[in-house]
Design an enzyme around this catalytic site. Structure first.
Site, PDB file in Angstrom:
ATOM      1  N   TYR A 162       0.964  -0.986  -0.111  1.00  0.00           N
ATOM      2  CA  TYR A 162       0.162  -0.215  -0.583  1.00  0.00           C
ATOM      3  C   TYR A 162       0.890   0.536   0.168  1.00  0.00           C
ATOM      4  CZ  TYR A 162      -3.256   3.073   1.869  1.00  0.00           C
ATOM      5  OH  TYR A 162      -4.788   4.331   1.856  1.00  0.00           O
ATOM      6  N   LYS A 166       0.931   3.985  -2.932  1.00  0.00           N
ATOM      7  CA  LYS A 166       0.903   5.406  -2.347  1.00  0.00           C
ATOM      8  C   LYS A 166       2.215   6.238  -2.810  1.00  0.00           C
ATOM      9  CE  LYS A 166      -3.625   4.866  -1.381  1.00  0.00           C
ATOM     10  NZ  LYS A 166      -4.717   5.382  -2.085  1.00  0.00           N
TER      11      LYS A 166
END
Ligand code: NAP
Length: 258
Positions: A162, A166
């Site tokens: 993640y 990002k």
């Protein structure tokens, strides 16, 4: 006074919002409609979008449309942009909000989860933003909003894929700002800490033992509400933010300075 008597800073803007079926995306749709924007709402299942689309159109007097799109499908980003643009005869704002998380440590990392996270949280929004930016540059300008995360700027345990995705998306957004600014396109990232969407509430809000160490690192000592992200999104898409380009705006109660 009705909502339509209030100032509507996005009147006449046409926006595509991904991940609009629930959570932060659904609240951005609410806030954008209240601000006067016409909307294309997207998620995997169109049936989850039809009732909110009808309701927002009726409550706020804006045009709405829905498009089903699975961002894990490699062909979808190009198709989604083309179809959404055709529905509104052009688009002025992209809100790259859809995302997922498979909380796993480096040691428990699952390859399929890693690939899915990079497809949905990085590849799809970066391609969508590139197509959006090129079209906006050719038509006089626009705004691209990336819903990133504080985890893009500071590593967060159990968020290996993640955070990697990002962080990549934040750099893609900066590059859009650099290349397309001269064409009137602004690209910015919003970086929230934990937001109490249904998912956030389940993962963090209802587990005090898990939430406590995270809360201790947030100077305001609380998690964010979806509205606190939506308010920043409306501002960034509006002319009030006309000199903001290539920024990462934390919505984190001070987490990143703690
Ligand atoms: P959420 O409640 O789980 O909603 C996620 C949205 O993304 C849903 O509308 C979902 O639509 C869509 N989505 C998921 N996978 C998709 C796929 N393969 N294709 C198309 N759409 C897909 O999440 P949220 O909490 O609102 O988070 C929204 C964004 O904010 C995400 O990018 C997230 O990383 C970011 N963020 C969240 C937090 C937080 O604590 N909640 C903090 C920082 C950043 P369907 O399932 O209906 O298809």
């Amino acid at each position: 006074m009705t909502s339509q008597d209030l100032p509507r800073p996005l009147t006449g803007r046409r926006a595509l919002i991904t991940g609009a079926s629930r959570g932060i995306g659904a609240d951005i749709a609410r806030a954008f409609a209240a601000a006067g924007a016409d909307l294309v709402l997207s998620a995997r299942d169109a049936s989850s979008l039809e009732e909110p689309a009808r309701r927002l159109a009726a409550e706020h007097g804006v045009r709405t449309a829905v498009l089903a799109a699975d961002l894990a499908d490699p062909d979808v980003p190009d198709r989604l942009w083309a179809e959404a643009s055709a529905l509104m005869e052009g688009l002025d704002v992209l809100v790259n909000n859809a995302g997922l998380s498979h909380p796993e440590t480096v040691q428990t990392l699952d390859t399929a989860h890693f690939d899915e996270t990079l497809r949905v949280n990085l590849r799809a929004p970066a391609l969508l933003a590139a197509r959006a930016g090129a079209a906006m540059a050719a038509s006089g300008g626009g705004a691209i909003l990336t819903i990133a995360s504080a985890a893009a700027l500071r590593p967060l345990a159990e968020h290996y894929a993640y955070s990697t995705a990002k962080a990549g998306l934040v750099m893609a957004t900066r590059t859009l700002a650099l290349e397309l600014g001269e064409h009137g396109v602004r690209a910015n990232s919003i970086c929230p800490t934990v937001v109490l969407t249904d998912m956030g509430q389940t993962v963090w809000g209802e587990q005090p033992a898990k939430a406590a160490p995270m809360l201790a690192r947030i100077p305001l000592s609380r998690f964010a509400q979806p509205r606190e992200v939506s308010d920043v999104a409306v501002w960034l898409a509006s002319d009030a933010a006309s000199m903001i380009n290539g920024a990462e705006i934390p919505v984190d109660g001070g987490y990143l300075v703690s």
